[in-house]
Each structure stands twice: as C-alpha cells, then as structure tokens.
Design a protein around this motif. Structure first.
Motif, PDB file in Angstrom:
ATOM      1  N   GLN A  82       3.914   1.482  -1.067  1.00  0.00           N
ATOM      2  CA  GLN A  82       4.600   1.532  -2.351  1.00  0.00           C
ATOM      3  C   GLN A  82       3.700   2.149  -3.420  1.00  0.00           C
ATOM      4  O   GLN A  82       4.164   2.959  -4.246  1.00  0.00           O
ATOM      5  CB  GLN A  82       4.997   0.110  -2.749  1.00  0.00           C
ATOM      6  CG  GLN A  82       6.111   0.035  -3.780  1.00  0.00           C
ATOM      7  CD  GLN A  82       6.702  -1.356  -3.855  1.00  0.00           C
ATOM      8  OE1 GLN A  82       7.544  -1.719  -3.052  1.00  0.00           O
ATOM      9  NE2 GLN A  82       6.238  -2.130  -4.809  1.00  0.00           N
ATOM     10  N   LYS A  83       2.416   1.802  -3.409  1.00  0.00           N
ATOM     11  CA  LYS A  83       1.461   2.379  -4.359  1.00  0.00           C
ATOM     12  C   LYS A  83       1.331   3.886  -4.148  1.00  0.00           C
ATOM     13  O   LYS A  83       1.255   4.653  -5.110  1.00  0.00           O
ATOM     14  CB  LYS A  83       0.101   1.705  -4.204  1.00  0.00           C
ATOM     15  CG  LYS A  83       0.053   0.273  -4.698  1.00  0.00           C
ATOM     16  CD  LYS A  83      -1.317  -0.341  -4.456  1.00  0.00           C
ATOM     17  CE  LYS A  83      -1.352  -1.795  -4.906  1.00  0.00           C
ATOM     18  NZ  LYS A  83      -2.671  -2.424  -4.614  1.00  0.00           N
ATOM     19  N   GLU A  84       1.294   4.304  -2.888  1.00  0.00           N
ATOM     20  CA  GLU A  84       1.175   5.723  -2.586  1.00  0.00           C
ATOM     21  C   GLU A  84       2.422   6.479  -3.039  1.00  0.00           C
ATOM     22  O   GLU A  84       2.329   7.594  -3.572  1.00  0.00           O
ATOM     23  CB  GLU A  84       0.954   5.919  -1.085  1.00  0.00           C
ATOM     24  CG  GLU A  84       0.762   7.364  -0.640  1.00  0.00           C
ATOM     25  CD  GLU A  84      -0.480   8.004  -1.217  1.00  0.00           C
ATOM     26  OE1 GLU A  84      -0.578   9.247  -1.163  1.00  0.00           O
ATOM     27  OE2 GLU A  84      -1.366   7.281  -1.728  1.00  0.00           O
ATOM     28  N   GLU A  86       4.404   5.597  -5.501  1.00  0.00           N
ATOM     29  CA  GLU A  86       4.346   5.649  -6.967  1.00  0.00           C
ATOM     30  C   GLU A  86       3.344   6.695  -7.448  1.00  0.00           C
ATOM     31  O   GLU A  86       3.575   7.383  -8.455  1.00  0.00           O
ATOM     32  CB  GLU A  86       3.998   4.268  -7.516  1.00  0.00           C
ATOM     33  CG  GLU A  86       5.113   3.247  -7.329  1.00  0.00           C
ATOM     34  CD  GLU A  86       4.684   1.840  -7.654  1.00  0.00           C
ATOM     35  OE1 GLU A  86       3.476   1.652  -7.964  1.00  0.00           O
ATOM     36  OE2 GLU A  86       5.524   0.918  -7.587  1.00  0.00           O
ATOM     37  N   ARG A  87       2.229   6.842  -6.723  1.00  0.00           N
ATOM     38  CA  ARG A  87       1.233   7.857  -7.096  1.00  0.00           C
ATOM     39  C   ARG A  87       1.808   9.265  -6.970  1.00  0.00           C
ATOM     40  O   ARG A  87       1.647  10.098  -7.867  1.00  0.00           O
ATOM     41  CB  ARG A  87      -0.010   7.716  -6.213  1.00  0.00           C
ATOM     42  CG  ARG A  87      -1.151   8.653  -6.588  1.00  0.00           C
ATOM     43  CD  ARG A  87      -2.274   8.571  -5.582  1.00  0.00           C
ATOM     44  NE  ARG A  87      -1.900   9.104  -4.280  1.00  0.00           N
ATOM     45  CZ  ARG A  87      -1.866  10.420  -4.007  1.00  0.00           C
ATOM     46  NH1 ARG A  87      -2.191  11.324  -4.938  1.00  0.00           N
ATOM     47  NH2 ARG A  87      -1.512  10.837  -2.806  1.00  0.00           N
ATOM     48  N   ASN A 105       0.830  -1.207   0.000  1.00  0.00           N
ATOM     49  CA  ASN A 105       0.000   0.000   0.000  1.00  0.00           C
ATOM     50  C   ASN A 105       0.865   1.258   0.000  1.00  0.00           C
ATOM     51  O   ASN A 105       0.568   2.222  -0.718  1.00  0.00           O
ATOM     52  CB  ASN A 105      -0.931  -0.003   1.212  1.00  0.00           C
ATOM     53  CG  ASN A 105      -1.986  -1.088   1.128  1.00  0.00           C
ATOM     54  OD1 ASN A 105      -2.382  -1.497   0.032  1.00  0.00           O
ATOM     55  ND2 ASN A 105      -2.448  -1.576   2.272  1.00  0.00           N
TER      56      ASN A 105
END
Length: 444
Positions: free
Chosen positions: A127-129, A131-132, A125
């Motif tokens: 990591q996704k943030e 990347e965003r 989670n």
C-alpha cells in the motif's frame, strides 16, 4: 426440529461472547450508515462483567460490509474473492496477538494467525509503494501543465506511462492481497467473553438442572427402536429417495412435530415475539455475514451450484439479514422474532452410533428466537431467552440441563447421549459455534 422425538431430556447450552470492534471508516456498514452500530452478543448467565469485556474480532453478522461480489477465482494465485468484506481491525489483532492466539487455541480453531499477520504486513508495504507511485505520477502530471520543450515533454510522457503501468500492476496485486487477507482473517474466531469456561467438555459449567433420570424396571429402547415399532418414521425409504441421514416422519410423529412447532410459536408469541417464516435459500454473502463459511473445507452449508446462493442451516441467517442495510431507531428496540424454517446441513463427519436416527440429519424443522437490542441490554435479554427455553422444556415435563459451554466444546460435541440419561438437543448454532444468540444494536 426443535423438540422432535427428544423427550428423554435435554441440555441447553449457552455461550457468552464479548463485543466487537468496528474498524474501517471507509467500509459500508450493514446497518448503514451507523459505524459501530451492530454487535453480536452470544451470552450466557452471569451479571455484567466488572471490567470492560475483551474486544471481539469480527467474523459474524455484526460487521460492516462492502457490496457482495460473486465468488471467482484468480488464475494467477488462485485467490478467491470474499463474498463480503468484514471491517476487521488488523492493527488490533497485531497489537493483541498473544490474546488472539490463546483464543484461537481455546476455540479449537485452525485459523492461521501468523499467516494473517504476514499478509497484513505485506499489504501495508504494498500500500505504501502504491501511494508512493501515485504521488510520483501526480508530480509528473503537474510538471506537464507548464510550458516545456518538446524533448522534456516527451520524457515526462514516457515517465508517466511507465509509472501508470507499474501502478496498475501493483494495484492489481494489492486487490488480490486484500482478498486473500480477508478470507484468512475471517477464519479467526470471535474472542470469547472472559466469563466463558476455558477447556473441553468437562470444563463446561452446570448452571441449572431440572428433573432427574427416570428409572425403569425393564430394558429401555431408544427413539429409533420405538419409532420403527410404532411406524413413526421411515429411514430406509428416505435413503432410497434422498440418501443417508434423511427420513420420512409418519403418522403420530407428523402430528407431534406440527403440534410442538405450533405450541412453541404460540408460547413465545405470548412473550412479545413477532412470528416469521423465512426464505430457505439466501445469498452466500449473507451466510458469511452470519459467521458461517459456505465454501470452507469443513462447511456445514449446502451451496447451490452456479449461483451465489445457499440453503440455510438455521433461521438465524435470514432473520439476521432482515434489517440489513437499514437504520433502526433506538425507540424501536428491542425487536423480537420467533422464526420457523426448515434447515439444511451437510453434517460432515456426523456418522456414528451416537448420532444415529433423528440426530444430525441433513434436513429438519426448527423454531428460532432472535432479539435485536442495545449492547447494554444484551445480558438481560439473554437471560430472557434462557428463561423461555427452560419454561418450554419444564412445561413438557422434560429432564434437562442448562450449561455454560466451555471454549473447546463449542460446536464440536458429537455425543448427544449423556451419562445421566439426559440428551443434548442441538442448538441453533450447534454445528458452527454452539450457544444461544442475541444480536445487539447501537442506534441513534
């Protein structure tokens, strides 16, 4: 030492392990640059399994690694940086959660699987943030390349600054989370081979027994009594000099140890093994790559203060690192080594009548056999190692057993004296895992 003062018999123990999944393409491999090149195979007797073995979780030497980093503590959440990073397939762990949990129980491990999976989800989670935010920052940077009104440009500058600060914070959190996840996941034990008996000591399978218990018509003495009466060793003086569980060998015992070591090396060299003496201080990262935890709560490893080095507990560790970061051609395999070294172990919790005398001491000498081979040849070479050990003990006229050790007994057995009078000689990996080890290598 390998055979020292243990002439009343022995039990040879073997452990069969499955192969290891190699995971991250971004991590540097120990045998660079061959992904999936090195696999740890700890095998016992048995023909190759009819079905593919259960994939192993990485914890031992045979894993890719990034460059070692000094062990430091982060004050915010006290996460210690791992000495190295095993390329652990967390998705495989999550997808095979039930099998992993059963194996942890069977191995008597205290690894916290739920916590590992919780950290893994948090990492995904976060990591996704990250990347965003990186995407938004790039979008802002692209907008600033064109002609803009001063007010619009200033607005984008402020937005970019806020994104940069937020991204830096999240990236720091991500690094800490990855370090914590690594340390927790490296506690998960290897998946045992399907042929390994499940259960405690009583579930271990006898594969061979040579000789039988000798009967005497007089009261027998243990090695401690005999050694003291013949002036073969001195524990009292060693305790004053070094502390408990140290000893001086004296007189014929010194010559016996040297003779046994020399004889063992000579016999094993006849089988095509290259003799080695090894460094006895190694980097902590190498110890971790071999599956040991030098900074764990119940570690058997002596760490050197204010350094990244440890004393070895077995020659397996320096021999395991001898080809680290190198590429081996398939034509050079197998590589067979027989190594002599002194070994140092804390032997935490080893006190007791069953371990008195020359058992579970803090320093001893040992001869270690070690083979690098292709995975498909592991069973064959493991049988060769067992045969060599059995031939050595038979040549000495010893009463011994060879066991396929059960999962719950690996590394936990404290009582060396058996009911039939045979004695278990501690194995190279005994305080940690038990078993006889081979290293299998896939190469070009």
């Amino acid at each position: 030492m390998a055979l020292q003062c243990r002439l009343s018999g022995t039990t040879i123990q073997s452990l069969k392990m499955a192969t290891i999944p190699i995971l991250s393409s971004s991590s540097r491999f120990i045998f660079r640059p061959l992904p999936q090149s090195l696999k740890l195979s700890i095998f016992s007797r048995h023909s190759p399994p009819r079905t593919p073995p259960i994939t192993l979780l990485i914890r031992a030497l045979s894993a890719p690694a990034v460059a070692a980093a000094p062990a430091t503590e982060i004050s915010d959440n006290k996460v210690v940086k791992p000495q190295w990073r095993a390329a652990i397939d967390f998705k495989w762990i999550r997808d095979n959660k039930e099998a992993v949990a059963i194996n942890i129980k069977n191995r008597n491990s205290n690894a916290n699987l739920e916590f590992v999976l919780e950290l893994y989800d948090k990492m995904l989670n976060l990591q996704k943030e990250v990347e965003r935010l990186r995407g938004e920052r790039n979008t802002v940077a692209n907008k600033m390349k064109g002609k803009l009104e001063p007010s619009e440009r200033q607005k984008l500058i402020e937005e970019g600054k806020n994104l940069k600060e937020g991204l830096m914070t999240l990236e720091e959190d991500l690094i800490k989370l990855r370090d914590e996840l690594q340390l927790e996941a490296q506690c998960i034990p290897n998946m045992t081979h399907p042929d390994v008996p499940i259960g405690g000591e009583c579930s271990s399978k006898l594969r061979n027994m040579v000789g039988s218990r000798r009967e005497f018509d007089f009261p027998i003495k243990d090695h401690l009594q005999i050694g003291k009466e013949l002036d073969l060793f001195d524990f009292d003086a060693a305790a004053e000099v070094s502390g408990s569980k140290f000893y001086y060998l004296k007189n014929e015992a010194v010559m016996l140890e040297m003779a046994l070591v020399n004889w063992t090396l000579t016999e094993v060299m006849k089988r095509g093994f290259t003799p080695l003496t090894t460094p006895e201080i190694v980097r902590s990262s190498v110890v971790e790559k071999c599956g040991f935890q030098p900074r764990g709560e119940n570690t058997q490893v002596y760490s050197i203060e204010d350094s990244d080095q440890c004393l070895i507990g077995t020659a397996e560790i320096p021999v395991g690192g001898i080809h680290m970061d190198s590429i081996l051609s398939e034509s050079s395999l197998p590589l067979k080594y027989v190594a002599f070294s002194h070994c140092f172990r804390t032997e935490a919790g080893a006190a007791g009548t069953a371990t008195r005398g020359l058992y579970r001491v803090h320093q001893f000498s040992k001869v270690e056999m070690f083979i690098l081979c292709r995975p498909e040849d592991s069973d064959m070479f493991h049988e060769e190692l067992i045969k060599i050990e059995e031939d050595l003990f038979s040549s000495l006229g010893l009463h011994y057993k060879t066991l396929d050790m059960a999962t719950g007994d690996l590394g936990l057995l404290e009582n060396f004296q058996q009911e039939d009078g045979s004695v278990i000689i501690p194995n190279p990996l005994r305080p940690f895992m038990g078993g006889i080890e081979l290293i299998s290598l896939k190469s070009r």
